[in-house]
Enzyme design. Structure first.
Site, PDB file in Angstrom:
ATOM      1  N   SER A   1       0.759  -1.368  -0.063  1.00  0.00           N
ATOM      2  CA  SER A   1      -0.087   0.078   0.137  1.00  0.00           C
ATOM      3  C   SER A   1       1.004   1.314  -0.106  1.00  0.00           C
ATOM      4  O   SER A   1       2.063   1.184   0.528  1.00  0.00           O
ATOM      5  CB  SER A   1      -0.805  -0.050   1.192  1.00  0.00           C
TER       6      SER A   1
ATOM      7  N   TYR B   1      -1.780  -0.056  10.276  1.00  0.00           N
ATOM      8  CA  TYR B   1      -1.846  -0.458   8.791  1.00  0.00           C
ATOM      9  C   TYR B   1      -0.812  -0.016   7.952  1.00  0.00           C
ATOM     10  O   TYR B   1      -0.180  -0.718   7.405  1.00  0.00           O
ATOM     11  CB  TYR B   1      -3.251   0.132   8.329  1.00  0.00           C
TER      12      TYR B   1
ATOM     13  N   LYS C   1       2.049  -2.603   6.511  1.00  0.00           N
ATOM     14  CA  LYS C   1       2.476  -2.419   4.711  1.00  0.00           C
ATOM     15  C   LYS C   1       4.010  -2.205   4.639  1.00  0.00           C
ATOM     16  O   LYS C   1       4.622  -2.792   3.537  1.00  0.00           O
ATOM     17  CB  LYS C   1       1.631  -1.540   4.081  1.00  0.00           C
TER      18      LYS C   1
END
Ligand SMILES: NC(=O)c1ccc[n+]([C@@H]2O[C@H](COP(=O)([O-])OP(=O)(O)OC[C@H]3O[C@@H](n4cnc5c(N)ncnc54)[C@H](O)[C@@H]3O)[C@@H](O)[C@H]2O)c1
Length: 260
Positions: A151, A164, A168
């Site tokens: 991401s 998050y 990633k």
């Protein structure tokens, strides 16, 4: 297969691709694209795998769905066994399963510990365990491809999604480490990092993403919303013969917001 010798549009004919998190969203679009390129496809998802596999098969693909929780080594062993039974083994693994759309934006001090662990377990451990389960089949078959879905949050450091963004970043490190370790076996490991994408998971929770959504298109060179079909070409490329001298790389697909 040497580039240029494959039938046009069917460059993955004879290959077997396992796509995790492929019952919905970006994963479903990737599974459909790899099937279009001629691959047999295994849809692995904790929810809806059988239906998604059936729907690909109904559309003419060689496809099955296998209920799989990517955080469970036992479930992944069963996935490997089902892949071997249906198609002889895996050549391509797309690690796409992830926790994103259901997350709330919070100061990092307020992220519940259980949510930190869930994000790390699905987004990072899931890639590690799926690779461990399927690499033996790739070795037996003389090589393979692993494509991890990262991401652009790893570059941007998305405020409100510290777990998050960190997950990633960890996937990027794993991509590079596996690329070095598995290169001698002819297994190429790369990553595709999408920008903010209106996937099924995001569309269901669009109100939580209102600020991100409002900013996304304006921050891009190509000023529009990004959708799952924007990503599939990069994954298909990395899975196929035109990427056979490429490993350890991270392709950003985000309409030109992050230049990496
Ligand atoms: N949508 C975005 O803006 C965006 C941007 C960059 C990267 N990504 C990444 O792309 C991937 C797909 O995201 P999406 O937006 O399509 O999400 P989505 O929520 O639409 O789909 C995710 C899929 O993963 C499955 N899944 C969740 N936990 C699982 C588990 N433990 N085992 C197996 N499957 C599991 C879900 O059932 C679902 O089908 C994720 O890795 C996500 O982090 C998404």
């Amino acid at each position: 297969m040497a580039a240029g010798t494959e039938p046009p549009g069917q460059e993955l004919a004879g290959k077997v691709a396992v796509v995790t998190g492929a019952a919905t969203g970006i994963g479903r679009a990737i599974a459909a694209e790899l099937a279009l390129a001629g691959a047999s496809v295994v849809v692995a998802d904790v929810r809806g795998a059988a239906e998604a596999g059936r729907s690909l098969a109904d559309a003419g693909a060689a496809a099955i769905g296998v209920a799989t929780d990517v955080t469970s080594p036992e479930a992944l062993a069963a996935l490997a066994a089902a892949t071997a039974e249906a198609f002889g083994g895996a050549d391509i693994l797309v690690n796409n399963a992830g926790i994103f759309g259901t997350l709330e934006f919070r100061p990092f001090t307020e992220i519940p510990l259980a949510e930190w662990h869930l994000v790390m377990d699905v987004n990072v451990l899931g890639c590690f365990l799926a690779a461990r389960a399927l690499v033996p089949q790739m070795r037996e078959r003389g090589g393979g491809r692993i494509i991890n879905i990262g991401s652009t949050s790893q570059f941007k450091g998305t405020v409100g999604l510290a777990h998050y963004s960190a997950s990633k970043g960890a996937v990027a490190g794993l991509t590079r480490a596996l690329a070095r370790e598995l290169g001698p076996d002819g297994i190429l490991v790369n990553q595709v990092s999408p920008g903010f994408t209106i996937s099924d998971g995001v569309a269901k929770h669009l109100e939580s993403f209102a600020v991100m959504h409002a900013r996304a298109a304006g921050a891009r060179v190509l000023r529009r919303d990004m959708v799952p079909s924007d990503i599939v070409g990069a994954v298909r490329f990395l899975a196929g013969p035109w990427a056979e001298f490429m490993t350890g790389q991270d392709l950003v697909v985000d309409g030109g917001a992050v230049f990496h």
